[in-house]
Design an enzyme around this catalytic site. Structure first.
Site, PDB file in Angstrom:
ATOM      1  N   GLU A 237       0.979  -1.297  -0.193  1.00 41.18           N
ATOM      2  CA  GLU A 237      -0.008   0.148   0.135  1.00 41.18           C
ATOM      3  C   GLU A 237       0.790   1.504   0.079  1.00 41.18           C
ATOM      4  O   GLU A 237       0.583   2.113  -0.856  1.00 41.18           O
ATOM      5  CB  GLU A 237      -0.986  -0.041   1.171  1.00 41.18           C
ATOM      6  CG  GLU A 237      -1.913   1.269   0.992  1.00 41.18           C
ATOM      7  CD  GLU A 237      -2.974   0.988   2.120  1.00 41.18           C
ATOM      8  OE1 GLU A 237      -3.954   0.216   1.999  1.00 41.18           O
ATOM      9  OE2 GLU A 237      -2.795   1.766   3.431  1.00 41.18           O
ATOM     10  N   ARG A 263      -2.608  33.817 -16.865  1.00 41.41           N
ATOM     11  CA  ARG A 263      -3.125  34.602 -15.875  1.00 41.41           C
ATOM     12  C   ARG A 263      -2.043  36.011 -16.102  1.00 41.41           C
ATOM     13  O   ARG A 263      -0.751  35.917 -16.069  1.00 41.41           O
ATOM     14  CB  ARG A 263      -3.123  34.128 -14.593  1.00 41.41           C
ATOM     15  CG  ARG A 263      -3.263  35.258 -13.347  1.00 41.41           C
ATOM     16  CD  ARG A 263      -4.678  35.716 -13.313  1.00 41.41           C
ATOM     17  NE  ARG A 263      -4.661  36.524 -12.068  1.00 41.41           N
ATOM     18  CZ  ARG A 263      -5.611  37.233 -11.795  1.00 41.41           C
ATOM     19  NH1 ARG A 263      -6.694  37.217 -12.921  1.00 41.41           N
ATOM     20  NH2 ARG A 263      -6.066  38.117 -10.685  1.00 41.41           N
TER      21      ARG A 263
END
Length: 375
Positions: A237, A263
């Site tokens: 995991e 931007r």
């Protein structure tokens, strides 16, 4: 070790990324429908052997596929839930279940028809899993389980509970045993979903056992091997699940670069300001460093190398810390837009914060690393 991806690996990555973006972009879809879609893409059975209906992938290829899933799916909770089902649940059954048990459970887990949950955390047993209050005492050819688990990812929807219980109270780590219990057994109560900060697509809840009688056929490994089984599943995991965050950071960085180019402030793109470009460069550095440690950990698992435990811990720390830091930077780059839910930037942070906690906290991972160094 050579981490250059093969044509087949690249093809699988791109296919999963495209399918995920195409089929899992609808936030209005129910959790059950999203799970079915992930299962149809083969994601619920990636490292389950082909003979049981799974993909038969090793750790490295499993991680690559989960990275594509994490990059393309806006619901990181879904990716986390599928990964936990596979790595903390199915891996334990795959590697420690008897053949009869594997044939009973793995095909359904691979197909996503059964949902697996890992039930170990208790109110007084988080990082310290050697003193579990949940007990299992032997009664002829069965075990009777009693107690309550406090935080079980996938718990409210679980069909199979990979759970850990004390079978020898004075045995410490050697007194813990592991079981794969169908959630429909008498004496099991699945609690309601807990309200969480992030990872909303993966429900978590309490699970109670009250005189739950479980056949010895559902014992994983031998009695007293639970700690070793848990450590094995956590190595998978910690290495593979965190590929989810590698994919998420790939998506995040791509958005930050596009925003910085688009931007404009003071008559030029904000990418032209060193404060912005250097922040993005640092995000890239964290991401690529974490990616290489993740690759190394998965490669070592596939090689069966002894240092895989420490490698997985190193990878887990690097990925989780990078995910949180990069998410804070992404909000800063987007400014007020990054703080608004509608923009979808703030969710990276909400979904990243728990990465420093689950699968063993950052502090526990550093303990593991130090121990493996002989400290």
């Amino acid at each position: 070790m050579d981490f250059a991806l093969t044509a087949a690996q690249l093809e699988r990555y791109e296919a999963v990324l495209d399918e995920t973006r195409d089929r899992l972009a609808d936030d209005a879809a129910s959790a059950a429908d999203k799970w079915k879609t992930a299962a149809a893409l083969g994601l619920t059975g990636l490292c389950i052997p082909a003979e049981y209906g799974g993909g038969g992938l090793g750790a490295f290829d499993t991680a690559l596929t989960l990275a594509a899933f994490g990059r393309g799916c806006p619901d990181t909770g879904l990716v986390f839930g599928v990964s936990a089902h596979l790595l903390a649940g199915a891996v334990a059954i795959r590697d420690f279940g008897a053949e009869r048990l594997r044939r009973e459970l793995l095909p359904g887990l691979a197909a996503g028809e059964l949902v697996a949950a890992n039930a170990i955390t208790e109110d007084e047993a988080g990082s310290d899993t050697s003193r579990l209050a949940v007990t299992a005492h032997r009664d002829h050819d069965a075990y009777v389980i009693n107690g309550e688990k406090s935080f079980v990812s996938n718990g409210p929807a679980a069909d199979v509970l990979v759970t850990y219980a004390t079978t020898a109270p004075d045995g410490g780590f050697l007194g813990i045993s592991a079981f794969a219990v169908p959630a429909g057994h008498t004496g099991i109560h699945l609690g309601d979903p807990l309200a969480k900060m992030g990872l909303a697509g993966c429900q978590a809840g309490r699970v109670g056992f009250q005189d739950c009688r479980v056949s010895e056929d559902y014992l994983l490994g031998g009695e007293g091997q639970g700690s070793a089984i848990f450590a094995h599943a956590m190595t998978w995991e910690r290495a593979c699940l965190f590929a989810t965050y590698i994919g998420m950071m790939d998506d995040q960085l791509e958005r930050c670069v596009a925003h910085a180019r688009r931007r404009r402030q003071f008559g030029r793109p904000i990418a032209r300001f060193q404060a912005v470009s250097h922040r993005i460069a640092t995000m890239k550095q964290r991401l690529e460093s974490a990616r290489l440690l993740m690759y190394r950990a998965c490669w070592l698992i596939d090689q069966g190398a002894g240092e895989q435990t420490a490698a997985a811990a190193l990878s887990k720390v690097a990925v989780s810390e990078a995910a949180v830091a990069n998410s804070l930077d992404a909000i800063q780059i987007f400014g007020a837009q990054g703080y608004l839910v509608a923009g979808g930037v703030e969710r990276y942070l909400r979904d990243s914060v728990p990465a420093r906690l689950f699968s063993g906290t950052t502090e526990i991972q550093r303990d593991i690393i130090a121990r493996e160094m002989g400290l």
